[in-house]
Design an enzyme around this catalytic site. Sequence first.
Site, PDB file in Angstrom:
ATOM      1  N   HIS A   1      -5.429  -0.100   0.135  1.00 15.95           N
ATOM      2  CA  HIS A   1      -3.926  -0.614  -0.185  1.00 15.95           C
ATOM      3  C   HIS A   1      -3.205   0.405  -0.694  1.00 15.95           C
ATOM      4  O   HIS A   1      -3.619   1.353  -1.678  1.00 15.95           O
ATOM      5  CB  HIS A   1      -3.804  -1.830  -0.898  1.00 15.95           C
ATOM      6  CG  HIS A   1      -2.705  -2.860  -1.325  1.00 15.95           C
ATOM      7  ND1 HIS A   1      -1.599  -1.968  -1.865  1.00 15.95           N
ATOM      8  CD2 HIS A   1      -2.399  -3.794  -0.757  1.00 15.95           C
ATOM      9  CE1 HIS A   1      -0.618  -2.905  -1.929  1.00 15.95           C
ATOM     10  NE2 HIS A   1      -0.962  -4.027  -1.219  1.00 15.95           N
TER      11      HIS A   1
ATOM     12  N   ARG B   1       7.132  -3.947  -3.217  1.00 19.99           N
ATOM     13  CA  ARG B   1       8.239  -3.201  -2.228  1.00 19.99           C
ATOM     14  C   ARG B   1       8.980  -4.178  -1.335  1.00 19.99           C
ATOM     15  O   ARG B   1      10.149  -3.792  -0.772  1.00 19.99           O
ATOM     16  CB  ARG B   1       7.135  -2.575  -1.311  1.00 19.99           C
ATOM     17  CG  ARG B   1       6.698  -1.201  -1.998  1.00 19.99           C
ATOM     18  CD  ARG B   1       5.534  -0.337  -1.321  1.00 19.99           C
ATOM     19  NE  ARG B   1       4.156  -1.199  -1.177  1.00 19.99           N
ATOM     20  CZ  ARG B   1       3.732  -1.417  -0.025  1.00 19.99           C
ATOM     21  NH1 ARG B   1       4.104  -0.766   0.952  1.00 19.99           N
ATOM     22  NH2 ARG B   1       2.357  -2.169  -0.116  1.00 19.99           N
TER      23      ARG B   1
END
Length: 1113
Positions: free
Chosen positions: A897, A920
């Site tokens: 990730h 995000r």
Amino acid sequence: MPFFLYKSAHIPVTQYHCQGEPLPTDLEHPHQPSVSSFLVSPEMVQFTQKHILFHNTPTWGHQKPIIPFSMQILRSRPNVVISVLTCADVYSKLSAEVDKLPDELREDAKVRFHIIDISGVIFNPLPPVLEFEPTFKAIFNGETIKCLSSGKEYNLPPVTVALIDPFAGYAIEAIREISENKTPYLLWFTGTAGVGLQYFRQTPSEKLNMHTIRYGREQDIMPRLPEFLDSVTGETITCPGVATMYDYEKYPQELPIVGDMFIHLGRKYIASGQGMIIVSSSSFEREAIDATKKWFSSLGQVVYPVGPSLLPDTPSSAPLTSARCDAQVPVVEFLDRMQKKHGERSVVYMSFGTFFWPKNPEKVWAVIEELLATGTPLIWAHPSPFCVVPEDKLKLFQDSDIAFEMQWAPQKEILSHPVTGWFISHGGWNSAQEAMYYGIPQIYWPIGADQPLNAANMTLVKKAGFELIEVRTGEYGTRKMYRFKDSDPKDLPTFTVEAVRREIRELVTKLKGEEGLAVRKSFEKISREFLSGWNEGGEARESMDTFLKSKSRDASPVDGNNPRPFQNRPALLMSNSRTHGTRINNTMEHIRSQSIVNAIWHQTLPRPSIIVVLAVSWNSFESRGFGFISRIGGFGIRSTAGSTMSTSAPGKRVIVIGGGLAGASAAHTLLEHGSAVILLDKKPSLGGNSVKASSGINGAGTETQKAHGIEDSVEAFTKDTTASAGDDLARPHLIHALTSNSAPALSWLTSQFGVDLTLVTRLGGHSIPRTHRGKGGAPGWAITSALIKKLEQAENGTVMKNAKVTKILQEEGSSGRVVGVEYEVNGEKKVDHGSVVVATGGYGADFAGFLTQYKPDVVSLPTTNGDHATGDGHRLVQNLTGAKKGVLCDMDQIQVHPTGFVDPSNRDAKTKFLAAEALRGVGGLLIDRAGKRFVNELDRRDAVTTAMQQCIDDGKGPVRMVLNVQAYETLKAHCDFYISKGLMKKYPSAKEFTDDTGLSLDALNDTFTAHSGFAAGKAKDPFGKTNFDNADYNVNDTLFIAEMTPVVHYTMGGITVDGGAHVLDADGQKIPGLYAAGEVIGGVHGRNRLGGSSLLEAVVFGRLAGENAAKDS
Ligand SMILES: Cc1cc2nc3c(=O)[nH]c(=O)nc-3n(C[C@H](O)[C@H](O)[C@H](O)COP(=O)(O)OP(=O)(O)OC[C@H]3O[C@@H](n4cnc5c(N)ncnc54)[C@H](O)[C@@H]3O)c2cc1C
């Protein structure tokens, strides 16, 4: 025929008729305890049921003493029922405590002690529990209330007296308003009187307005917390019998969130009721208790000291609970070994309890290292969710034969063992009391709340403990303490890590010398006196009696005559059935029972003197029966439910390995199909990585999407998943199973478990917003804990923790059928039989094993996974020894990730917190060391990781994530959590950030301006970003910034299954009786998993496994 009348020598019997039939009178059953053994003497029948109601803020320290005090009341007053209105997390913990009670108390507690979850999970104890008001109103009006965790319904008698936490002002206001001041309440205070005097005798802040108290929401209150900061003036605070301190000494450690609003609530409400029950004692703090009594008496109120928290009949040498902790065996073995080698009182036990954890763990490591260097045997428990232990520190324990480390400790076994000599703790009042039960003096390391004062009192006033001083941190913690006011500057603490090491070396010498002996003696004397409180004539016993006899305002006391005595009324005996086998929750019988109770309630039938209920199991009885029976105020409701009853349905039995979301989904589906389930998990608590999931769960074509006007389809979801998986590794049958079952899976979660999934966002790689979460905290926790809670209540489900499966058993012969498992619990080997669902999660923490074997280049990275993620299920299936073996696929496909948080105070920690992809998704930007963007933040994980890695390799790191206020507000609960952990920092504007880091303000301005332009469509984003949420970034606005690193996150490889969760062998044939679900299966995501698809995989394949295993078993 479900109803019977009981004929007793003492009480006349009236015959009730049910549906025209006379009820039989003979009902003693040979296998059940004699009914008459439940009857009470006739003179007691004159009392009605009295109801004591507890409500506290959901902090565990305020709840734990409720059980011992309640048991003391229940033991001494058979006419009392007690209810605790609380939230889901406390419900589970209190229920677990009740389970640990000795048999007799536990049985009584099941009838008269009701833990009722009124609110679901609570993430922040500060805002009001809004559900209290309607719940109290319902009780006041004689209406039914429902426990959200157990589903049980209750019709409780009117509240005789309420015991309310001073910090739960909203509850106090509601009780006053609804009852028009007729329901008396006392304050329930679980700290020391000294703390009450020091902290609560001043005027509360005016900012504490009624709206905030009663209805303030988390998002309104949290930003206002600084307003409730007491101004630190450097003045001294002095109270009778309490150590003098400077006011700033209340803050010995840097704490991310200042909870001073609690102090102001305490100031407002502590003396607002008819008195105070305090879990402390004069033998411990006579002067402070006396001063508190004086203060309250000047207000016409009484103080009842009821400390210590002891169960009835507990000998003072072995108090509290008969804890049965599964983890105790290796610990006790270690303690025995230390005793043989080092002698009694040689071990130091260190634990800061379930919540607190020092902000700067450097000092913890220094203490551990020095203790071991001085040859001091050490046992360390670290249950706080904030504690992350780096690999090298764990290694200290692995390499030492005098050190033992664990997350959850069997504290009773440790403190009661003769080898335990000292207890390093924060010194909260509960841990202080537990130390006193076992006579183990404490070495204090206060962190906040009442702890600094407790520590100062025990060390300075009573000389009955040691305090670590050099471990203090933060602006206030490192100021000069009152005790050093006249010290020579050269003797003052310096608060460095080196000073901590020195302090420990000196302490170890003291512990072994005269000073240690003297401190131990003082401590043992205090604890002996303290523990005598519940002896005949002891202060606690007397206080309880006086409290129960006290008559407050218009209300009758808990002890007192019933205005409508039941004397000479008939007895009513209710039963679910004439024989054992039938269950009480048979609807017909339930309705009939209820109709009789209603008739009594409406006085068309005479009120009985006593109700005796025969039930098959307490679970079923309580969930269906007790609520409405208690409504008629009957006295002596008892059950003859006995241990002879079978709890599980015969025949079908399936073993589920792993208690994460996949295991819990499989287990519930099995239960829905009528199978009995045994779920085994190797950890002391369930949840696995599932409870960590922070972004959400995917679904295409869901109700939520429709409500938001989002058009999505299984086809679109399939297309995105296939593209992400890669042409070579995409497996259409598995992808189809995942995507086509997605909307039904989410609907199952919301309809069956009440999970909130009403928000939807778009994560990287998705063409449409389809990742669902709720308004509360982390979605993984919300979903998984809802399933676990219900599972733990299920009649046909057995959950075993600390149960590590070591082998899957197969039938002999060619079928290869799986017939059970071998597992270890408490060091004991056990075998259970049935079909098997493997749901053990992935191998993202198996650095030395599968990661080294299949993907050595990621071994140097940190991970977001829990330490359980070691690929056990993969090996179990791969190592089958029968005619058929499972096979693994895609094992080298590891998802790294892009965004794990780098903790500035512990940069090298191997386990990192994940910066949720949703950050995000809501508009977070990634920037390099020059303040420039370098990637489409919403690209797929593998693409963002590659770009980040490139950026770091090119020397352009560190990479940071920046959020504007709008993005922060959208994910406020997440961000506040990250800020509280010191992982994310709030800057009033970009200037403070660039000053802090040396970045160019102009460069950042350029980045922001350009990004706003792309969002407004003035130009095309060079990195290909097309979706812009909260895109307005301005250097003059508040910013939220954190440093990021790539982290091992998810393992795509795993057990080969078909689209029905059957485990396949090398020939693609099903292995009969064997299923797998969740992260342990391979191939669903190919090369790359889309965010939100793993929780989905757990639910979908868990359900498929459950459904097929139920058919098969
Ligand atoms: C920080 C983080 C955030 C995440 N966020 C998201 C997200 O937002 N959305 C999403 O879809 N996915 C997310 N994921 C991934 C997702 O949470 C997991 O992949 C998924 O929950 C796995 O569920 P599971 O039930 O298969 O395994 P787990 O939840 O890991 O449970 C496995 C259980 O098996 C037990 N066990 C293991 N071995 C044995 C044994 N030998 N005997 C008995 N018991 C055993 C373990 O103790 C554990 O309780 C995230 C993962 C992490 C780490």
